[in-house]
Design an enzyme around this catalytic site. Sequence first.
Site, PDB file in Angstrom:
ATOM      1  N   HIS A   1      17.603  12.316  -0.991  1.00  0.00           N
ATOM      2  CA  HIS A   1      16.135  12.648  -1.193  1.00  0.00           C
ATOM      3  C   HIS A   1      15.442  12.080  -2.329  1.00  0.00           C
ATOM      4  CE1 HIS A   1      17.392  15.255  -4.600  1.00  0.00           C
ATOM      5  NE2 HIS A   1      16.153  15.675  -4.485  1.00  0.00           N
TER       6      HIS A   1
ATOM      7  N   GLU B   1       1.293   9.906  -6.853  1.00  0.00           N
ATOM      8  CA  GLU B   1       1.555   8.308  -7.337  1.00  0.00           C
ATOM      9  C   GLU B   1       0.852   7.746  -6.264  1.00  0.00           C
ATOM     10  OE1 GLU B   1       5.701   7.677  -9.629  1.00  0.00           O
ATOM     11  OE2 GLU B   1       5.551   6.825  -7.653  1.00  0.00           O
TER      12      GLU B   1
END
Lengths: 477, 147
Positions: A400, A206
């Site tokens: 996470h 990303e």
Amino acid sequence: MDINRIKQVSETEWMAHPHGTMRVPGVIFADEVLIREMDDKVYEQMVNVATLPGIVKASYVMPDGHWGYGFPIGGVAAFDPNEGGIISGGGVGFDISCGVRCLLSQQTRDDVEKVKEALAHQLSRSIPAGMGRGGRLTFSLSELDEMLMGGAKWAIAQGYGEQADLMRIEEHGCMNGAQPYEVSDKAKKRQQDEMGTLGSGNHYLEVQEVTEIYQDKIADAFGLSLGQIVICIHCGSRGLGHQIGTEFLRDMALKAEEYKIKLPDRELACAPINSPLGQRYLGAMRAGINCALANRQIITHLLREVWDLTFPEKSSLNLLYDVSHNTCKVEDYLVDGKLKELYIHRKGATRAFGPGHPSLPPLLQKTGQPVFIGGSMGTVSYVLAGMKGAEARSFNSSCHGAGRALSRHQALRQWQGKQLIKDLEDQGILIRSPSYRGVAEEAPLAYKDVTAVVNVSEKAGLSTKIAKLVPLICIKG
Amino acid sequence: MKHAKEKWELFSHKADMGIRGFGSSFEKAFEQGGLALMGVLMDPAQVTLQTSIRISCSAPTMDMLFYDWINELIYEMARQHLVFGQYHVKINEVQGGDLVLEGEALGETIDVEKHQLAVEIKGATFTELKAEKNELGTCIVQCVVDV
């Protein structure tokens, strides 16, 4: 989760006292909203882990805890080899050393907006993603053996990256104790053309904008500033790691009786650390960690090539850090006043060393370790930092990611990939993926609220918020 | 001709996907289970049968043999970039009690544009792993696959 089964200890901590065959308590870090959203299976899996031989202190679940194979995802457990402690493939996960690395650019949002379409196109061409896409590189089995020994260090020696990157990778880019000969030829063959590929599912690359800074000093030390463009890469050890996981899960399940380990669930298959099978898995798993580190390093190289072409005048992409969230690592902890070498399983949990930890490079000694919490296509991500005190709270572990709220089936019924891509484009987020169905299965709303997870992690003292990242381009498998 | 008992289906699972095959024998159920595996990715009826590979594996129990069969298929799909549309399975018991599978998988090389594969399958798991015969004599094999 039925909260009557657990006792609230503080605003962000819940406990299941040892009962039945549990050797230690279960501890969940969550607020009431998150805990009510958690599946009852998380409780059962946390309790199951607490029954395993040699477990120390507690069976922990991070705020993003959800159902996993054997161990919950978001599960953290430490085992003492001198107390019959075990190592478990299911405690590491199939995607060994899956993790996130974050690179810092010199660009701002305006710079990217001008070339956004072309950049998205070039990234999707250069970085293979999705099923059936082999990489641009092919390696012989002997080259792969070297890769399995050397990790990112090997990749850099092959020309994929810069020496300076190594200081910004856990284990300085190379996991010691890897034993490539414990990795089957099948696993290696599965990896021959998969180096430098993202894979599929929730893995991505990303391009993101820093839209909020929470702590100026640490952000500054990390090299993060408001409006800056960063790139996050989320992937792991690809086919090789999966094959190691599959093969050892089978071996451990068949050997459990011989090792006199009673498994409440076959997915908890494990072996004593001090056993031939335990040692073989450790050697193979560490080789898998090196594979993941090398893979993310090669992808970084491919990304830098694209950045060079797109922004020739200001093309540097410095690595902020590379952290894994599916591992078992040996770390020292004080337990009841005694220093012990423990085997810390983190499955869907990020190591988060606080300031001053000896494993951190000098530049990060004051700040604590960067921790990256990935969102899901269209939602925000976060950069956090390790906190002092997390050592005693969670063996230096934090969350996470968000974790799924809906199954793939439910997501497919609710969204269409093509429409989703258009909707996200209207919001300024370009998605590039080979599969519409894959995009639908990974719809942002199929995941839980990552902000809620991060806020609880901070409140619980596991890691502290540094910056918020908003996606502009997402390359998805 | 396809037996009425032979079919495959996917079943929902929190994060991943369950595959299930039904057959008049375990051999047929394994073949259907292989089609269900493909169903996680695409419609197996759309696969052209251009190439064929041999698969063999052995295990002490029928459910473990199904785990191995599915993992062998996943391995070949990943290694050779193949998708499959048909299978032929033979299962024999050898001396010592182990079950031995000899199989053939027919399919074609993945064409990313044509096949539009949803996800990559990491491996079969022990979750919901079963190989059993129901009261009607139908063999059912199933497991959740990690995607």
